[in-house]
Design an enzyme around this catalytic site. Structure first.
Site, mmCIF file in Angstrom:
data_model
loop_
_atom_site.group_PDB
_atom_site.id
_atom_site.type_symbol
_atom_site.label_atom_id
_atom_site.label_comp_id
_atom_site.label_asym_id
_atom_site.label_seq_id
_atom_site.Cartn_x
_atom_site.Cartn_y
_atom_site.Cartn_z
ATOM 1 N N TYR A 160 3.061 -5.910 -4.143
ATOM 2 C CA TYR A 160 4.151 -6.465 -4.925
ATOM 3 C C TYR A 160 3.943 -7.643 -5.732
ATOM 4 C CZ TYR A 160 6.783 -2.835 -2.726
ATOM 5 O OH TYR A 160 7.546 -1.474 -2.172
ATOM 6 N N ASN A 163 13.157 2.504 -10.678
ATOM 7 C CA ASN A 163 12.376 3.614 -11.380
ATOM 8 C C ASN A 163 13.067 4.829 -11.754
ATOM 9 O OD1 ASN A 163 10.338 4.919 -12.370
ATOM 10 N ND2 ASN A 163 9.330 5.160 -10.486
ATOM 11 N N CYS A 193 4.731 4.831 -7.914
ATOM 12 C CA CYS A 193 5.315 3.666 -7.228
ATOM 13 C C CYS A 193 4.889 3.947 -5.744
ATOM 14 C CB CYS A 193 7.043 3.759 -7.077
ATOM 15 S SG CYS A 193 7.755 5.403 -7.399
ATOM 16 N N HIS A 194 4.356 4.980 -5.353
ATOM 17 C CA HIS A 194 3.888 4.981 -3.953
ATOM 18 C C HIS A 194 2.822 4.268 -3.782
ATOM 19 C CE1 HIS A 194 1.834 8.360 -5.978
ATOM 20 N NE2 HIS A 194 0.800 8.340 -5.132
ATOM 21 N N GLU A 229 -4.989 10.440 -1.778
ATOM 22 C CA GLU A 229 -5.679 10.051 -2.776
ATOM 23 C C GLU A 229 -7.128 9.332 -2.350
ATOM 24 O OE1 GLU A 229 -3.170 7.765 -4.821
ATOM 25 O OE2 GLU A 229 -1.675 9.263 -5.608
#
Length: 109
Positions: A36, A59, A67-68, A95
DNA sequence: CAGGTGACATGAG
DNA sequence: ACTCATGCCACCT
């Protein structure tokens, strides 16, 4: 980046600051995470880490905006969809992000 | 206009 | 390493 996205966000009632945050988030490459704080710095508000969280919470396009991929400065997931960040960890791990004991293994400054 | 809130950060104990 | 207290910013009521 996609300028039309920016317009859509504005149309959705997001302010310039919010839009900046969401855009920065949408730029995070796959397999990478950002804190952040980093986002705050990128948009030119180094101390607005909290406001960044507020923006992501509002969002309107969770599919377009990953956003993750945004976590806390200490590697913890923070919150996601108003609940614990367990989901975040799962997605990130999928990912290719290194996860250790439920905490993101990223280089801390 | 003033007070409360929150997907945070940091330093002190 | 952990918990508590303060600081910061934008948004909402």
């Amino acid at each position: 980046m996609d300028v039309s996205l920016r317009r859509k966000l504005i149309e959705s009632g997001m302010t310039d600051f919010q839009v900046s945050v969401l855009e920065a988030t949408s730029r995070i490459p796959k397999g990478h995470v950002k804190t952040y704080k980093e986002i705050a710095i990128e948009i030119g508000h180094p101390n607005a880490c909290r406001a960044v969280g507020t923006a992501l919470r509002k969002n309107p396009f969770p599919i377009t905006i990953p956003c993750h991929r945004v976590i806390k400065s200490n590697g913890e997931p923070g919150k996601y969809s108003g609940k614990s960040g367990t989901r975040k960890i799962g997605l990130l791990q999928r990912e290719g992000v290194e996860i250790s004991r439920g905490i993101v293994n990223f280089k801390k400054k």
